[in-house]
Design a protein around this motif. Sequence first.
Motif, mmCIF file in Angstrom:
data_model
loop_
_atom_site.group_PDB
_atom_site.id
_atom_site.type_symbol
_atom_site.label_atom_id
_atom_site.label_comp_id
_atom_site.label_asym_id
_atom_site.label_seq_id
_atom_site.Cartn_x
_atom_site.Cartn_y
_atom_site.Cartn_z
ATOM 1 N N TRP A 124 30.353 -29.617 1.833
ATOM 2 C CA TRP A 124 29.700 -29.869 3.103
ATOM 3 C C TRP A 124 28.370 -29.262 2.856
ATOM 4 O O TRP A 124 28.134 -28.313 2.223
ATOM 5 N N TRP A 150 31.921 -32.840 11.711
ATOM 6 C CA TRP A 150 32.644 -33.272 10.684
ATOM 7 C C TRP A 150 32.341 -34.529 9.310
ATOM 8 O O TRP A 150 31.932 -35.292 8.818
ATOM 9 N N TRP A 160 27.114 -34.140 4.665
ATOM 10 C CA TRP A 160 27.842 -33.380 3.446
ATOM 11 C C TRP A 160 26.837 -34.271 1.592
ATOM 12 O O TRP A 160 26.241 -35.191 2.229
ATOM 13 N N PRO A 203 30.951 -26.750 10.023
ATOM 14 C CA PRO A 203 31.654 -27.146 10.466
ATOM 15 C C PRO A 203 32.551 -27.519 11.785
ATOM 16 O O PRO A 203 33.211 -26.137 11.519
#
Length: 142
Positions: free
Chosen positions: A73, A81, A87, A109
């Motif tokens: 992350w 998320w 990501w 997140p």
Amino acid sequence: MCIRDRTNTLDVALLPGYTPEIGDEFIIVSSEDTITNIFDFTNLPYIGNGKLFELEYKSSEVILTVVPSPIYWNGTCDSIWTNPCNWVGNSVPDSIHTVIISADAQHCPKLKTGSFSVGNGSGTQRCKKLILMYGGCLETDG
């Protein structure tokens, strides 16, 4: 695959022609007694292509499994998320991935209560394992 134990070190080498695939599993040690950490060190080969070896101690077995590489992350865009932009590699994890959240993420997140699971659960926000590094953050809405 060639495996040898040398002074509590697990050495693993790939044999020519073997291409590891996610889910390949090898029982390294099996016992009727409980097994604890018998290897002080491991030398596992680099697989690449989004895969790596993971050594797991179960009550009576030591198992070597090919698993997906962890997904990191970075929180580049926001706290959502399911946003691929957050990501590394733009790939949202699912139930087979290990997730690593480090302290240098731009956004934490934010997880929705009831829709996040680690392990075998269901939900839109999930992963196999979650590693929250020292200084990393994680928020919930509930």
